[in-house]
Design a protein around this motif. Sequence first.
Motif, PDB file in Angstrom:
ATOM      1  N   UNK A  97       0.821  -1.213   0.000  1.00 47.61           N
ATOM      2  CA  UNK A  97       0.000   0.000   0.000  1.00 47.61           C
ATOM      3  C   UNK A  97       0.854   1.261   0.000  1.00 47.61           C
ATOM      4  N   UNK A  98       1.952   1.250   0.740  1.00 48.77           N
ATOM      5  CA  UNK A  98       2.838   2.411   0.770  1.00 48.77           C
ATOM      6  C   UNK A  98       3.523   2.614  -0.578  1.00 48.77           C
ATOM      7  N   UNK A  99       3.904   1.531  -1.229  1.00 50.96           N
ATOM      8  CA  UNK A  99       4.523   1.634  -2.548  1.00 50.96           C
ATOM      9  C   UNK A  99       3.540   2.132  -3.595  1.00 50.96           C
ATOM     10  N   UNK A 100       2.293   1.766  -3.453  1.00 50.78           N
ATOM     11  CA  UNK A 100       1.286   2.145  -4.444  1.00 50.78           C
ATOM     12  C   UNK A 100       0.931   3.631  -4.354  1.00 50.78           C
ATOM     13  N   UNK A 101       1.242   4.277  -3.246  1.00 50.38           N
ATOM     14  CA  UNK A 101       0.803   5.656  -3.010  1.00 50.38           C
ATOM     15  C   UNK A 101       1.731   6.746  -3.566  1.00 50.38           C
ATOM     16  N   UNK A 102       3.052   6.673  -3.376  1.00 46.11           N
ATOM     17  CA  UNK A 102       3.877   7.834  -3.730  1.00 46.11           C
ATOM     18  C   UNK A 102       4.102   7.988  -5.229  1.00 46.11           C
ATOM     19  N   UNK A 103       4.499   9.209  -5.599  1.00 43.24           N
ATOM     20  CA  UNK A 103       4.880   9.444  -6.985  1.00 43.24           C
ATOM     21  C   UNK A 103       6.366   9.122  -7.145  1.00 43.24           C
ATOM     22  N   UNK A 104       6.827   9.103  -8.395  1.00 47.11           N
ATOM     23  CA  UNK A 104       8.219   8.735  -8.653  1.00 47.11           C
ATOM     24  C   UNK A 104       9.207   9.702  -8.008  1.00 47.11           C
ATOM     25  N   UNK A 105       8.834  10.970  -7.847  1.00 47.58           N
ATOM     26  CA  UNK A 105       9.711  11.930  -7.183  1.00 47.58           C
ATOM     27  C   UNK A 105       9.956  11.564  -5.731  1.00 47.58           C
ATOM     28  N   UNK A 125      10.823   2.205  -8.375  1.00 50.98           N
ATOM     29  CA  UNK A 125       9.791   2.527  -9.375  1.00 50.98           C
ATOM     30  C   UNK A 125       9.171   1.255  -9.940  1.00 50.98           C
ATOM     31  N   UNK A 126       9.991   0.253 -10.204  1.00 49.62           N
ATOM     32  CA  UNK A 126       9.465  -1.027 -10.719  1.00 49.62           C
ATOM     33  C   UNK A 126       8.583  -1.699  -9.671  1.00 49.62           C
ATOM     34  N   UNK A 127       9.051  -1.699  -8.419  1.00 50.77           N
ATOM     35  CA  UNK A 127       8.270  -2.328  -7.349  1.00 50.77           C
ATOM     36  C   UNK A 127       6.981  -1.547  -7.090  1.00 50.77           C
ATOM     37  N   UNK A 128       7.044  -0.222  -7.177  1.00 51.08           N
ATOM     38  CA  UNK A 128       5.845   0.606  -6.986  1.00 51.08           C
ATOM     39  C   UNK A 128       4.828   0.346  -8.100  1.00 51.08           C
ATOM     40  N   UNK A 129       5.290   0.215  -9.338  1.00 51.75           N
ATOM     41  CA  UNK A 129       4.378  -0.081 -10.446  1.00 51.75           C
ATOM     42  C   UNK A 129       3.714  -1.437 -10.230  1.00 51.75           C
TER      43      UNK A 129
END
Length: 149
Positions: A90-98, A127-131
Amino acid sequence: MGVLFGYYAAADDRAAAGAIERDDNEAFGVGYDGFVVKGVDPMVNLLPAEALLTGRSPDEARADPRHTRLLAMVGDGEVVAVTLADTLRDALAAPDDGSLAGIAVAWSGSDAFADPAEPDHLAVFLRRLAALARRAAGRGHRLYCWICV
């Protein structure tokens, strides 16, 4: 060749175990949404990033029942699959790339790596893990990692 880490998403623990418990002679993780990296062990290296992303202390993150819990094993542990915490997803899904770039800089300064880690490489990984986390969250899936020694 070194240790490989396959970060992936699956609907549930049973489905996730299928990434390594294969009877079709396919490579680990084939058919799952994910990616493979070297050098980012979810049990050791990812913990400081998880703390930075979730705002939990490393001890709190480790206490989560889904934090790198053994899910499946092949042979004598040549390949294992572990869970990743839903709070991390959930934390990874929330932030932007910046935001992820800033976290990568802070993470690179941690003692998670034996050799100094390049913030740019860690930012690409995040970024890959967040995507992956965004896709997983959108489908109601969870995150996992298989580790091949």
